[in-house]
Design a protein around this motif. Structure first.
Motif, PDB file in Angstrom:
ATOM      1  N   TYR A   1      62.635   7.896 -28.851  1.00 36.31           N
ATOM      2  CA  TYR A   1      62.855   6.851 -27.768  1.00 36.31           C
ATOM      3  C   TYR A   1      61.798   5.812 -28.190  1.00 36.31           C
ATOM      4  O   TYR A   1      60.793   6.172 -28.179  1.00 36.31           O
ATOM      5  CB  TYR A   1      62.801   7.385 -26.493  1.00 36.31           C
ATOM      6  CG  TYR A   1      63.124   6.275 -25.292  1.00 36.31           C
ATOM      7  CD1 TYR A   1      64.583   6.080 -24.781  1.00 36.31           C
ATOM      8  CD2 TYR A   1      61.932   5.794 -24.851  1.00 36.31           C
ATOM      9  CE1 TYR A   1      64.936   5.248 -23.894  1.00 36.31           C
ATOM     10  CE2 TYR A   1      62.284   4.667 -23.855  1.00 36.31           C
ATOM     11  CZ  TYR A   1      63.536   4.502 -23.317  1.00 36.31           C
ATOM     12  OH  TYR A   1      63.931   3.566 -22.197  1.00 36.31           O
TER      13      TYR A   1
ATOM     14  N   CYS B   1      60.255   2.022 -26.404  1.00 39.30           N
ATOM     15  CA  CYS B   1      60.414   0.998 -25.350  1.00 39.30           C
ATOM     16  C   CYS B   1      60.924  -0.058 -26.116  1.00 39.30           C
ATOM     17  O   CYS B   1      60.207  -0.667 -27.001  1.00 39.30           O
ATOM     18  CB  CYS B   1      59.193   1.041 -24.881  1.00 39.30           C
ATOM     19  SG  CYS B   1      58.670   2.390 -23.564  1.00 39.30           S
TER      20      CYS B   1
ATOM     21  N   CYS C   1      62.815   3.857 -18.108  1.00 40.18           N
ATOM     22  CA  CYS C   1      62.438   4.691 -19.277  1.00 40.18           C
ATOM     23  C   CYS C   1      62.506   6.241 -19.487  1.00 40.18           C
ATOM     24  O   CYS C   1      63.193   6.804 -20.071  1.00 40.18           O
ATOM     25  CB  CYS C   1      61.259   4.376 -20.132  1.00 40.18           C
ATOM     26  SG  CYS C   1      61.394   2.565 -20.688  1.00 40.18           S
TER      27      CYS C   1
ATOM     28  N   HIS D   1      52.198   2.588 -18.519  1.00 39.49           N
ATOM     29  CA  HIS D   1      53.582   2.785 -18.669  1.00 39.49           C
ATOM     30  C   HIS D   1      53.992   4.404 -18.942  1.00 39.49           C
ATOM     31  O   HIS D   1      54.894   4.960 -18.498  1.00 39.49           O
ATOM     32  CB  HIS D   1      54.207   1.768 -19.522  1.00 39.49           C
ATOM     33  CG  HIS D   1      55.650   2.076 -19.632  1.00 39.49           C
ATOM     34  ND1 HIS D   1      56.807   2.087 -18.530  1.00 39.49           N
ATOM     35  CD2 HIS D   1      56.475   2.202 -20.879  1.00 39.49           C
ATOM     36  CE1 HIS D   1      57.769   1.901 -19.008  1.00 39.49           C
ATOM     37  NE2 HIS D   1      57.936   1.847 -20.227  1.00 39.49           N
ATOM     38  N   HIS D   2      53.399   4.634 -20.099  1.00 39.83           N
ATOM     39  CA  HIS D   2      53.812   6.088 -20.728  1.00 39.83           C
ATOM     40  C   HIS D   2      53.198   7.044 -19.926  1.00 39.83           C
ATOM     41  O   HIS D   2      53.781   8.355 -20.086  1.00 39.83           O
ATOM     42  CB  HIS D   2      53.364   5.929 -22.296  1.00 39.83           C
ATOM     43  CG  HIS D   2      54.460   4.936 -22.938  1.00 39.83           C
ATOM     44  ND1 HIS D   2      54.050   4.976 -24.427  1.00 39.83           N
ATOM     45  CD2 HIS D   2      55.447   4.611 -22.726  1.00 39.83           C
ATOM     46  CE1 HIS D   2      55.020   4.141 -24.771  1.00 39.83           C
ATOM     47  NE2 HIS D   2      56.109   4.013 -23.998  1.00 39.83           N
TER      48      HIS D   2
ATOM     49  N   GLU E   1      55.565   7.346 -17.122  1.00 40.33           N
ATOM     50  CA  GLU E   1      56.913   8.059 -17.433  1.00 40.33           C
ATOM     51  C   GLU E   1      56.670   9.732 -17.822  1.00 40.33           C
ATOM     52  O   GLU E   1      57.640  10.281 -17.113  1.00 40.33           O
ATOM     53  CB  GLU E   1      57.174   7.550 -18.789  1.00 40.33           C
ATOM     54  CG  GLU E   1      58.147   6.333 -18.960  1.00 40.33           C
ATOM     55  CD  GLU E   1      58.625   6.019 -20.261  1.00 40.33           C
ATOM     56  OE1 GLU E   1      58.873   6.737 -21.215  1.00 40.33           O
ATOM     57  OE2 GLU E   1      58.417   4.897 -21.012  1.00 40.33           O
TER      58      GLU E   1
HETATM   59 ZN   LIG Z   1      59.537   2.097 -21.439  1.00 41.69          ZN
END
Ligand SMILES: [Zn+2]
Length: 469
Positions: free
Chosen positions: A27, A29, A210, A235-236, A239
């Motif tokens: 995956y 982003c 995500c 962000h990660h 996630e």
């Molecule tokens: Zn993302």
């Protein structure tokens, strides 16, 4: 041989062991679609497209997902400015993304999910996080993820909760129980795009999309999660926390992050305003120069962007293209060489360099060596097998990285030389203070779409397109 990649989570080079043998689920982003993509946005797209090609070359089946964030404050602002629906802004820039991606020869991923197509799945995930005790509903109908409820928070970016608290810019937000908490769902203001949920009329927070899209398309645990290093935190990290809280299973097994593009020390970003658009770069330097620029440094290191550096890459890419053209104009149909020891040896060198944390600079150096050998073999002209083999491996190695994929054509016109000569003449006039003649040259070039810039470093020129409203 095994493939090694640096896993951001451990900071170490680790052997890639996939969940299903022979299959890599990955995956990446993708962009928030409110503007044209710039060179900084293009880096993860180019790097991970090349990495995917390499995995395929090594016999893996790759399932790749890259999302489009199609709901976001920036998209809404743009829509308000234009007086259109946010969806029209998103649709417009998804189309523009594909134009740019195509101009760079970036292949489409297997899936390109859009956030707004996954809102019901997002609502479901948020609901589950609330019932598991990882998230809570605020007074206004926002939903927040409780960072302290997830013990492993911070393991990806290597940050400790205490340090985060010390460094936190405490937002003026009474709705959160803790300043570290982040939004999973936002109740919206009147007039903003909205969806129904058990908590409020609102829209998803950024990070949750995500998590949901990757897990829906690739499974609870998948092999590689990739993106720019500016996404590691928050962000990660967010996630990872939500996904693992949701399923109780590990999320991505490996995290790969590319370094930033910088100009004079600053990260290239729309907010700083130092961006160079992909379409401008492709027009000025050519597709292969832009890709060579992005791949000729290791993907984890920052790259300095400047006109001079891109011009060097342009010259370098033209050297290879000219060599290939020289051969292919004489031999328009494929010639298959006999596979010999030399080919096996050079192929294993190429593979070894890419297996070692995707060392593209080393692999590209090999392509340049081969192109030199091909030129020598053409000058010499006797050894037909050598010609075929140098040509084939230059082409094959190039295509593994997505480089030099165009057919034989004349790419280097005399334009630059001619312009340099014209500018020398203009310079003479300026020295003689004959500004009238100098300006006449400037105006004539302008009519031909060439803009002249007198800078302290000398006179420069650039092509421009007039936009008529
Ligand atoms: Zn993302």
């Amino acid at each position: 041989m095994a493939i090694y990649i640096t896993n951001t989570e451990t900071g170490k080079k680790e052997e890639l062991k996939t969940i299903t043998p022979g299959v890599v689920k990955m995956y990446v982003c993708g962009p928030t679609v409110y503007n044209y993509i710039h060179i900084g946005n293009a880096r993860p797209a180019v790097v991970f497209d090349a990495f995917r090609r390499f995995l395929e070359y090594r016999g893996y089946k790759v399932v790749m997902v890259q999302n489009f964030t199609d709901i976001d404050d920036k998209i809404i602002n743009e829509a308000n400015e234009w007086g259109v629906d946010f969806k029209d802004v998103a649709d417009t820039f998804i189309v523009e993304y594909w134009k740019d991606a195509q101009s760079l020869g970036i292949r489409a991923a297997n899936f390109h999910p859009r956030t707004t197509d996954y809102v019901s799945e997002i609502v479901e995930a948020v609901d589950k996080l609330i019932s598991k005790g990882y998230a809570y509903v605020a007074d206004n109908g926002d939903v927040y993820f409780s960072v302290r409820s997830f013990e492993k928070y911070g393991t990806l970016s290597g940050r400790k909760i205490e340090d985060l608290v010390a460094g936190a810019r405490v937002e003026v937000n009474d709705l959160k129980k803790d300043p570290l908490d982040f939004a999973l769902w936002k109740a919206v203001k009147p007039g903003e795009p909205n969806w129904n949920s058990p908590w409020s009329i609102g829209r998803p927070g950024w990070h949750i999309e995500c998590s949901v899209m990757s897990q829906k398309l690739l499974g609870d645990t998948f092999d590689i999660h990739a993106g720019g290093e500016d996404l590691i935190f928050p962000h990660h990290e967010d996630e990872k926390a939500q996904s693992e809280a949701l399923t109780g299973k590990p999320f991505a097994r490996y995290w790969m992050h590319n370094g930033m593009i910088v100009t004079r020390g600053d990260k290239m970003s729309k907010s700083i305003g130092n961006v160079f658009l992909v379409r401008e770069a492709v027009k000025r330097y050519g597709k292969d120069a832009v890709k060579l620029f992005l791949l000729s440094k290791h993907y984890r290191t920052p790259i300095e962007f400047s006109d001079e550096i891109l011009m060097e890459n342009k010259k370098a890419s033209l050297r290879i293209i000219k060599t290939l053209n020289r051969f292919e104009e004489k031999h328009p149909y494929p010639l298959v060489p006999k596979r010999d020891e030399y080919m096996k040896e050079v192929e294993s060198k190429f593979i070894e360099s890419l297996e070692d944390d995707f060392n593209t600079p080393k692999a590209i150096a090999l392509i340049f060596d081969l192109s030199k050998e091909l030129n020598k073999a053409m000058d010499d002209g006797n050894d037909k097998e050598a010609l075929k083999r140098y040509h084939l491996i230059t082409r094959v190695f190039g295509s593994v990285l997505g480089l030099f994929e165009g057919g034989a054509k004349i790419v280097d016109s005399n334009e630059e030389k001619v312009l340099d000569e014209i500018l020398k003449v203009r310079q003479e006039f300026r020295k003689e203070k004959n500004y009238q003649a100098a300006d006449k040259i400037r105006d004539a070039l302008k009519n031909a779409g060439i803009k002249i810039l007198d800078t302290p470093d000398g006179t420069k020129w650039e092509k421009f397109t007039e936009v008529n409203e």
